[in-house]
Design an enzyme around this catalytic site. Structure first.
Site, PDB file in Angstrom:
ATOM      1  N   ARG A 199       2.270   2.349  -2.679  1.00 13.19           N
ATOM      2  CA  ARG A 199       2.530   3.003  -3.950  1.00 13.19           C
ATOM      3  C   ARG A 199       1.122   2.439  -4.878  1.00 13.19           C
ATOM      4  O   ARG A 199       0.568   1.526  -4.425  1.00 13.19           O
ATOM      5  CB  ARG A 199       3.402   2.860  -4.649  1.00 13.19           C
ATOM      6  CG  ARG A 199       4.703   3.353  -4.164  1.00 13.19           C
ATOM      7  CD  ARG A 199       6.126   3.308  -5.121  1.00 13.19           C
ATOM      8  NE  ARG A 199       6.422   2.155  -5.482  1.00 13.19           N
ATOM      9  CZ  ARG A 199       7.098   1.749  -6.396  1.00 13.19           C
ATOM     10  NH1 ARG A 199       7.999   2.784  -6.893  1.00 13.19           N
ATOM     11  NH2 ARG A 199       7.434   0.483  -7.045  1.00 13.19           N
ATOM     12  N   ASN A 231      -3.418  -7.082  -1.882  1.00 17.11           N
ATOM     13  CA  ASN A 231      -3.171  -6.152  -3.183  1.00 17.11           C
ATOM     14  C   ASN A 231      -2.017  -6.507  -3.617  1.00 17.11           C
ATOM     15  O   ASN A 231      -1.550  -6.063  -4.758  1.00 17.11           O
ATOM     16  CB  ASN A 231      -3.205  -4.573  -2.703  1.00 17.11           C
ATOM     17  CG  ASN A 231      -2.926  -3.595  -3.646  1.00 17.11           C
ATOM     18  OD1 ASN A 231      -3.438  -3.340  -4.759  1.00 17.11           O
ATOM     19  ND2 ASN A 231      -1.646  -3.244  -3.832  1.00 17.11           N
ATOM     20  N   TYR A 257       2.470 -15.265 -13.895  1.00 14.39           N
ATOM     21  CA  TYR A 257       1.430 -14.057 -13.245  1.00 14.39           C
ATOM     22  C   TYR A 257       0.130 -14.496 -13.526  1.00 14.39           C
ATOM     23  O   TYR A 257      -0.789 -14.671 -12.343  1.00 14.39           O
ATOM     24  CB  TYR A 257       1.644 -12.989 -14.033  1.00 14.39           C
ATOM     25  CG  TYR A 257       0.837 -11.890 -13.867  1.00 14.39           C
ATOM     26  CD1 TYR A 257       0.981 -10.961 -12.618  1.00 14.39           C
ATOM     27  CD2 TYR A 257      -0.363 -11.311 -14.551  1.00 14.39           C
ATOM     28  CE1 TYR A 257      -0.082 -10.119 -12.304  1.00 14.39           C
ATOM     29  CE2 TYR A 257      -1.403 -10.403 -14.075  1.00 14.39           C
ATOM     30  CZ  TYR A 257      -1.075  -9.487 -12.915  1.00 14.39           C
ATOM     31  OH  TYR A 257      -1.966  -8.590 -12.514  1.00 14.39           O
ATOM     32  N   LYS A 292      -2.658 -15.622 -10.449  1.00 17.77           N
ATOM     33  CA  LYS A 292      -3.893 -14.812 -10.125  1.00 17.77           C
ATOM     34  C   LYS A 292      -5.190 -15.780 -10.475  1.00 17.77           C
ATOM     35  O   LYS A 292      -6.023 -15.386  -9.739  1.00 17.77           O
ATOM     36  CB  LYS A 292      -3.866 -13.772 -11.406  1.00 17.77           C
ATOM     37  CG  LYS A 292      -3.092 -12.600 -11.232  1.00 17.77           C
ATOM     38  CD  LYS A 292      -3.200 -11.844  -9.739  1.00 17.77           C
ATOM     39  CE  LYS A 292      -2.350 -10.662  -9.735  1.00 17.77           C
ATOM     40  NZ  LYS A 292      -2.615  -9.984  -8.086  1.00 17.77           N
ATOM     41  N   ALA A 344       0.907  -1.261   0.018  1.00 16.28           N
ATOM     42  CA  ALA A 344       0.124  -0.044   0.161  1.00 16.28           C
ATOM     43  C   ALA A 344       0.797   1.294   0.048  1.00 16.28           C
ATOM     44  O   ALA A 344       0.339   2.300   0.346  1.00 16.28           O
ATOM     45  CB  ALA A 344      -0.811  -0.066   1.293  1.00 16.28           C
TER      46      ALA A 344
END
Length: 256
Positions: free
Chosen positions: A25, A100, A167, A171, A23
């Site tokens: 950036r 995140n 990636y 995800k 958190a």
């Protein structure tokens, strides 16, 4: 090692407390600052960008909110354990986990070495699991909780992506993790959902890239952090307690 930013006020126990990983950036920062200004007490997690995390804390505190920054690499189990030990020590409770963290890699699978592969998988997928594992007892004890994982557009109908393989694998795992946890945690008044952003404007894209990619987005613009935050706000509402295990795309129709 956990490193709280100095000279911060202790969070009031009456506040809903939210942890936002990664958190300092980008979207994570925008989410954390928004929550802080909306009355949530925010734990801003960061790995490498301490000054930026401290600046986010200062912005929240100046706006009348409450925040603290804690350093931890959430892809490392031991550091996540220390992170949550510090949260317990400082605040005693936690209500919201926003997973995140999620670095991106665009490279042919044939050119991706095992170290890069491991980094992408651990940072995106393992970090989410570690935070859910250590956070669940706190959310259960609070009697109410929200877990929101960040994935990526088109994750629900993933196809081969030779230049995004680790990636995309990570995800997809994040989505399946959220769905599995949703079925397990519903009995504890904890919902678990996924937000799947498309291309969000980070201020670093060239004009050439913008012009080209916008042609592939039906709404004809890049996404913004505000687009993501609006969905986040909806999922955090007490009235959204019947929504769990879902994935909401915030991509302007991209990749449909």
């Amino acid at each position: 090692m956990i490193q709280p930013v100095a000279d911060q006020n202790k969070i009031a126990p009456s506040s809903k407390i939210a942890l936002v990983t990664g958190a300092s950036r980008g979207i994570g920062r925008e989410v954390a600052v928004h929550l802080g200004k909306c009355g949530y007490a925010v734990v801003i997690n960061y790995k490498d960008h301490g000054p930026e995390a401290e600046a986010a804390v200062t912005e929240i505190n100046k706006a009348g909110g409450q925040a603290i920054a804690l350093q931890a690499d959430v892809s490392v189990l031991e550091e996540v354990a220390s992170l949550f030990q510090h949260i317990v020590k400082e605040f005693e409770e936690l209500h919201i986990i926003i997973n995140n963290v999620g670095p991106y890699l665009f490279r042919s699978i044939l050119d991706t070495d095992p170290v890069e592969w491991d980094h992408i998988i651990r940072s995106n997928l393992y970090s989410s699991y570690y935070c859910c594992f250590h956070g669940f007892p706190l959310l259960k004890a609070a009697g109410w909780g929200r877990i929101i994982n960040m994935s990526c557009a088109a994750v629900q109908y993933m196809q081969a992506e030779p230049k995004r393989t680790p990636y995309r694998i990570a995800k997809t795992g994040v989505l399946l993790l959220a769905r599995s946890l949703a079925t397990e945690l519903a009995r504890y008044n904890i919902t678990v959902n996924t937000i799947a952003p498309g291309i969000v404007d980070n201020g670093a894209y060239s004009e050439e890239f913008r012009a080209k990619i916008v042609e592939d987005i039906p709404v004809r613009r890049l996404g913004t952090a505000t687009d993501v935050i609006q969905v986040l706000d909806f999922l955090l509402q007490p009235q959204s307690d019947y929504i769990t295990g879902t994935c909401i795309e915030v991509a302007g129709g991209w990749r449909l």
